[in-house]
Write a protein that holds these residues in place. Structure first.
Motif, PDB file in Angstrom:
ATOM      1  N   HIS A  43       0.822  -1.192   0.000  1.00 27.37           N
ATOM      2  CA  HIS A  43       0.000   0.000   0.000  1.00 27.37           C
ATOM      3  C   HIS A  43       0.865   1.254   0.000  1.00 27.37           C
ATOM      4  O   HIS A  43       2.068   1.199   0.256  1.00 27.37           O
ATOM      5  CB  HIS A  43      -0.927  -0.003   1.213  1.00 27.37           C
TER       6      HIS A  43
ATOM      7  N   GLN B   6      -8.961  -3.123   4.331  1.00 29.43           N
ATOM      8  CA  GLN B   6     -10.005  -2.971   3.320  1.00 29.43           C
ATOM      9  C   GLN B   6     -10.405  -4.342   2.782  1.00 29.43           C
ATOM     10  O   GLN B   6      -9.576  -5.246   2.685  1.00 29.43           O
ATOM     11  CB  GLN B   6      -9.509  -2.124   2.141  1.00 29.43           C
ATOM     12  N   SER B   7     -11.668  -4.451   2.445  1.00 27.36           N
ATOM     13  CA  SER B   7     -12.128  -5.661   1.774  1.00 27.36           C
ATOM     14  C   SER B   7     -13.295  -5.325   0.854  1.00 27.36           C
ATOM     15  O   SER B   7     -14.014  -4.336   1.085  1.00 27.36           O
ATOM     16  CB  SER B   7     -12.562  -6.718   2.802  1.00 27.36           C
ATOM     17  N   PRO B   8     -13.465  -6.083  -0.225  1.00 24.87           N
ATOM     18  CA  PRO B   8     -12.544  -7.121  -0.679  1.00 24.87           C
ATOM     19  C   PRO B   8     -11.307  -6.500  -1.310  1.00 24.87           C
ATOM     20  O   PRO B   8     -11.251  -5.289  -1.505  1.00 24.87           O
ATOM     21  CB  PRO B   8     -13.382  -7.867  -1.717  1.00 24.87           C
ATOM     22  N   ARG B   9     -10.318  -7.277  -1.643  1.00 22.48           N
ATOM     23  CA  ARG B   9      -9.136  -6.750  -2.323  1.00 22.48           C
ATOM     24  C   ARG B   9      -9.385  -6.620  -3.814  1.00 22.48           C
ATOM     25  O   ARG B   9      -8.850  -5.737  -4.473  1.00 22.48           O
ATOM     26  CB  ARG B   9      -7.942  -7.658  -2.068  1.00 22.48           C
ATOM     27  N   TYR B  10     -10.190  -7.507  -4.345  1.00 23.75           N
ATOM     28  CA  TYR B  10     -10.509  -7.484  -5.768  1.00 23.75           C
ATOM     29  C   TYR B  10     -12.007  -7.745  -5.933  1.00 23.75           C
ATOM     30  O   TYR B  10     -12.594  -8.515  -5.179  1.00 23.75           O
ATOM     31  CB  TYR B  10      -9.728  -8.565  -6.531  1.00 23.75           C
ATOM     32  N   CYS B  23     -14.104  -0.517   4.833  1.00 24.83           N
ATOM     33  CA  CYS B  23     -12.835  -0.020   5.361  1.00 24.83           C
ATOM     34  C   CYS B  23     -12.885   0.019   6.877  1.00 24.83           C
ATOM     35  O   CYS B  23     -13.847   0.536   7.470  1.00 24.83           O
ATOM     36  CB  CYS B  23     -12.537   1.376   4.818  1.00 24.83           C
ATOM     37  N   VAL B  89      -8.960   1.549  -8.657  1.00 21.30           N
ATOM     38  CA  VAL B  89      -8.642   1.090  -7.306  1.00 21.30           C
ATOM     39  C   VAL B  89      -9.245   2.087  -6.328  1.00 21.30           C
ATOM     40  O   VAL B  89      -9.040   3.294  -6.460  1.00 21.30           O
ATOM     41  CB  VAL B  89      -7.120   0.978  -7.090  1.00 21.30           C
ATOM     42  N   PRO B 110      -4.701  -1.177   1.569  1.00 17.84           N
ATOM     43  CA  PRO B 110      -4.209  -1.802   0.334  1.00 17.84           C
ATOM     44  C   PRO B 110      -5.082  -1.542  -0.880  1.00 17.84           C
ATOM     45  O   PRO B 110      -4.654  -1.768  -2.008  1.00 17.84           O
ATOM     46  CB  PRO B 110      -4.215  -3.296   0.682  1.00 17.84           C
ATOM     47  N   THR B 112      -9.087  -1.621  -2.946  1.00 15.80           N
ATOM     48  CA  THR B 112      -9.927  -2.614  -3.614  1.00 15.80           C
ATOM     49  C   THR B 112      -9.861  -2.330  -5.108  1.00 15.80           C
ATOM     50  O   THR B 112     -10.198  -1.227  -5.542  1.00 15.80           O
ATOM     51  CB  THR B 112     -11.389  -2.533  -3.154  1.00 15.80           C
ATOM     52  N   ARG B 113      -9.421  -3.324  -5.859  1.00 12.49           N
ATOM     53  CA  ARG B 113      -9.353  -3.139  -7.315  1.00 12.49           C
ATOM     54  C   ARG B 113     -10.677  -3.591  -7.917  1.00 12.49           C
ATOM     55  O   ARG B 113     -11.029  -4.775  -7.858  1.00 12.49           O
ATOM     56  CB  ARG B 113      -8.208  -3.942  -7.910  1.00 12.49           C
TER      57      ARG B 113
END
Lengths: 115, 117
Positions: A43, B6-10, B23, B89, B110, B112-113
């Motif tokens: 990140h 954060q979720s989901p990542r993708y 978040c 993202v 990180p 979420t894409r």
């Protein structure tokens, strides 16, 4: 409106070479300045920041940046890069008088360091 | 200390479908930010919360985007319906901000894409 320009979108260097990434902003008032770094798969994280005082700011991992008010610039430097410095680097500014940290980011510079 | 989660990542969805991102900020951080980062660009602020109040949502496309931060901790960003141009993202950040100050350090999650097909 504020904007941030990072003129180099991609930079490729060999290990031990010196690095300078350009950052210019457009805003006539007092600003706070930041450099963030994003390593592959990680990140965004703060590299260094300038609020006031000495215009030469030292950050983590041997990085430094110099604020030149007359040039509206905040360039990032490192005298000798390592392979582990491969990452994307973002310059950001905010209006120091705005009362809160609304960051305006540049488009980023991708740095690739070859062994 | 745990970072911003954060979720989901993708997430891959078809256009016109709804989607939501979650978040969880760093414990004790009173300010939460949602950013969108398009390919090849830097993050752009969508909305900022101080505690549970949305104090800057001027960049949030309100026709399809909504956000909430219940109890001033976790936050959810929703898009309904999603469009092709929403592929990006989505980043969450948090900070501990003192009144009237603009020098707080933002800590990013990180992301979420999102891919909209």
């Amino acid at each position: 409106a504020q904007s941030v320009s990072q003129h180099n979108h991609h930079v490729i260097l060999s290990e031990a070479a010196s690095l300078e990434l350009g950052c210019n902003y457009s805003y006539g008032g007092t600003v706070n300045l930041f450099w963030y770094v994003q390593y592959p798969g990680q990140h965004l994280q703060l590299l260094l920041k300038y609020f006031s005082g000495d215009p030469l700011v030292k950050g983590i991992k041997g990085f430094e940046a110099e604020f030149i008010k007359s040039k509206f610039s905040f360039n990032l430097r490192k005298p000798s890069v390592q392979w582990s410095d491969t990452a994307e680097y973002f310059c950001a500014v905010n209006n120091a008088s705005g009362g809160y940290n609304k960051l305006i980011f540049g488009a980023g510079t991708r740095l690739a360091v070859h062994p | 200390e745990a970072g911003v989660v954060q979720s989901p990542r993708y997430k891959i969805i078809e256009k016109k479908q709804p989607v939501a991102f979650w978040c969880n900020p760093i414990s004790g951080h009173n300010t939460l930010y949602w950013y969108r980062q398009n390919l090849g660009q830097g993050p752009e602020l969508l909305i900022r919360y101080e505690n549970e109040e949305a104090v800057d949502d001027s960049q949030l496309p309100k026709d399809r985007f909504s956000a909430e931060r219940l109890k001033g901790v976790d936050s959810t960003l929703k898009i309904q319906p999603a469009e092709l141009g929403d592929s990006a993202v989505y980043l969450c950040a948090s900070s501990l901000k003192y009144s009237g100050m603009s020098t707080d350090t933002q800590y990013f999650g990180p992301g979420t894409r999102l891919t909209v097909l």
